[in-house]
Design an enzyme around this catalytic site. Sequence first.
Site, PDB file in Angstrom:
ATOM      1  N   GLY A  43       0.800  -1.218   0.000  1.00 25.30           N
ATOM      2  CA  GLY A  43       0.000   0.000   0.000  1.00 25.30           C
ATOM      3  C   GLY A  43       0.835   1.272   0.000  1.00 25.30           C
ATOM      4  O   GLY A  43       2.007   1.248  -0.382  1.00 25.30           O
TER       5      GLY A  43
ATOM      6  N   ASP B 238      -8.865  -0.228  -0.074  1.00 20.38           N
ATOM      7  CA  ASP B 238      -9.737   0.958   0.029  1.00 20.38           C
ATOM      8  C   ASP B 238      -9.855   1.723  -1.280  1.00 20.38           C
ATOM      9  O   ASP B 238     -10.604   2.688  -1.359  1.00 20.38           O
ATOM     10  CB  ASP B 238      -9.203   1.927   1.099  1.00 20.38           C
ATOM     11  CG  ASP B 238      -9.256   1.337   2.488  1.00 20.38           C
ATOM     12  OD1 ASP B 238      -9.916   0.302   2.659  1.00 20.38           O
ATOM     13  OD2 ASP B 238      -8.633   1.919   3.393  1.00 20.38           O
TER      14      ASP B 238
HETATM   15  P1  ATP Z   1      -2.002  -0.905   3.906  1.00 16.09           P
HETATM   16  O1  ATP Z   1      -2.083   0.410   4.622  1.00 16.09           O
HETATM   17  O2  ATP Z   1      -2.858  -0.967   2.695  1.00 16.09           O
HETATM   18  O3  ATP Z   1      -2.203  -2.079   4.787  1.00 16.09           O
HETATM   19  P2  ATP Z   1       0.740  -0.175   3.615  1.00 16.09           P
HETATM   20  O4  ATP Z   1       1.780  -0.538   2.626  1.00 16.09           O
HETATM   21  O5  ATP Z   1       0.378   1.284   3.669  1.00 16.09           O
HETATM   22  O6  ATP Z   1      -0.510  -1.090   3.351  1.00 16.09           O
HETATM   23  P3  ATP Z   1       2.158   0.007   6.111  1.00 16.09           P
HETATM   24  O7  ATP Z   1       2.149  -0.899   7.297  1.00 16.09           O
HETATM   25  O8  ATP Z   1       1.859   1.438   6.323  1.00 16.09           O
HETATM   26  O9  ATP Z   1       1.163  -0.655   5.048  1.00 16.09           O
HETATM   27  O10 ATP Z   1       3.590  -0.068   5.417  1.00 16.09           O
HETATM   28  C1  ATP Z   1       4.169  -1.306   5.053  1.00 16.09           C
HETATM   29  C2  ATP Z   1       5.666  -1.220   5.172  1.00 16.09           C
HETATM   30  O11 ATP Z   1       6.153  -0.118   4.414  1.00 16.09           O
HETATM   31  C3  ATP Z   1       6.140  -0.992   6.589  1.00 16.09           C
HETATM   32  O12 ATP Z   1       6.427  -2.215   7.194  1.00 16.09           O
HETATM   33  C4  ATP Z   1       7.382  -0.139   6.435  1.00 16.09           C
HETATM   34  O13 ATP Z   1       8.535  -0.954   6.345  1.00 16.09           O
HETATM   35  C5  ATP Z   1       7.197   0.557   5.108  1.00 16.09           C
HETATM   36  N1  ATP Z   1       6.825   1.960   5.284  1.00 16.09           N
HETATM   37  C6  ATP Z   1       5.629   2.439   5.690  1.00 16.09           C
HETATM   38  N2  ATP Z   1       5.635   3.793   5.722  1.00 16.09           N
HETATM   39  C7  ATP Z   1       6.863   4.174   5.331  1.00 16.09           C
HETATM   40  C8  ATP Z   1       7.520   5.450   5.159  1.00 16.09           C
HETATM   41  N3  ATP Z   1       6.889   6.609   5.379  1.00 16.09           N
HETATM   42  N4  ATP Z   1       8.814   5.435   4.754  1.00 16.09           N
HETATM   43  C9  ATP Z   1       9.458   4.271   4.522  1.00 16.09           C
HETATM   44  N5  ATP Z   1       8.905   3.058   4.672  1.00 16.09           N
HETATM   45  C10 ATP Z   1       7.642   2.993   5.062  1.00 16.09           C
HETATM   46 MG    MG Z   2      -1.427   2.258   4.276  1.00 12.98          MG
END
Ligand code: ATP
Ligand code: MG
Length: 465
Positions: free
Chosen positions: A188, A219
Amino acid sequence: MAEPTDRPASREPIDFTVETLGPCTVDSPLAPRLQARRTTQHYIEETDRVLFDDTLSKVSRREGDLEDLPSLEPTGPRKKIFFDPSKTRVGIVTCGGLCPGINNVIRGLVSELTTHYGVRRIYGFKNGYQGFVPRYGHDVVDLTPESVSGIDGEGGTILGTSRGQQDAAEVVDCLERMGISVLFVIGGDGTMRGAQKISAEIKARDLKIAVVGIPKTIDNDIPFIDQSFGFQSAFSEASRSIRSAKVEARTAPNGVSIVKLMGRHSGFIACYAALAQNDADFVLIPEVPFTLDGPGGFLQRLREKVATQGHALVVAAEGAGQELFDPADAAASLKDASGNKRLQDVGRLLRQAITDDFAAHDLELNMRYIDPSYVIRSVPANPYDAVYCIRLAHAAVHAAMAGRTNMVVGRWRRRFVHIPIALAVSDRNQVDPHGDLWWSVLEATGQPWSFGDFAAEQVTAFGGQ
Ligand code: ATP
Ligand code: MG
């Protein structure tokens, strides 16, 4: 299906330029096969572009020549590619929450890489970005067409996932150690922000490693993408819960069912599920604030509905009604392991408020509360999403082999395109409270635009697109 994007046309210049690792000098191994089938026209011309605007009025408001019109790079196989497939090692990682179709994407990547490009070394990194970091000790798995055969029948991800920040430098150290030159990242918004940092680290080290994302968001909140994979499977499954909730509500005196659906910041699943199973009397989404009490408030409208219909069904997105909570509440500042703000529980709030309100008016109440979120996230992709996932996977492989990097694949105006990660994380796709999707929901439910203090903000003219 209509495109579930409510994003208004942007007037600001947008930079759609996709980064490349360098000139493409290697003949694509697809060439002989496609030529044999006389399908060479299938190759994408490097100069071809997909227009950003889809109506004459939007185009005519732009200034400049035809080639100045905002446009995106189309996906697809190139005649010349950047990487030599026989020397290419590929990594695949999945991060963030579950979403239908992740395994379909993994299988699609592996089969396209091996069958068509002849790549022989594909590694799956376990449990998200943790998989690159030695201290977690996760194994790396070899991915082959045989090992991924049939995984698309299952929900979830065979690679596992995780949340929590990891250091981009440690990820790139691992890529270098393993000699990986293409990394596919399925996840995501947070995952794509991580991928952006990994790309920056690769660039800083002057390495030639492509990072290509396949964005996952149940979403449907990624900008510049008509629809994210898994979304259709998710709202289809959600509509089943609405059907059950309706049966529950109408078979008890003064039955009130609440179905809480996913949608932290965007109410697309709630809107689409409510339209797919046209039984909801109220749909509450994050984009449209409301108040509970007072004249015209949600509770009064609900009581009226129960009085006239005998029962009522409420569909609430998890991010709805956050304005009803006290911002000073300690729980309001909680974050998850990845730093995302934890939402207050609108389901609990509604349950309590409705129970108290019916008691205060001396009314019988038979409440049913259904939260199918985890069931929905883990279902396998439906046939529509399965097709979409495999096509995204093919697009991602073509992009990476042609040396594109720091980008995601997506579909815009029903065409598959390359989108710089910076754009994909720049904003959030949301339901336009004054757009035609929300208008359809109001028509289907018969509910007012909003409730209480916010009802007065109703617009008279809906600017659908
Ligand atoms: P979803 O929200 O749809 O479940 P997502 O990819 O947004 O998926 P997160 O848990 O926010 O889920 O992020 C997944 C991974 O991405 C985290 O484990 C982290 O390693 C990395 N990550 C998240 N935010 C950042 C950021 N701002 N900068 C660098 N890495 C990030
Ligand atoms: Mg997310």
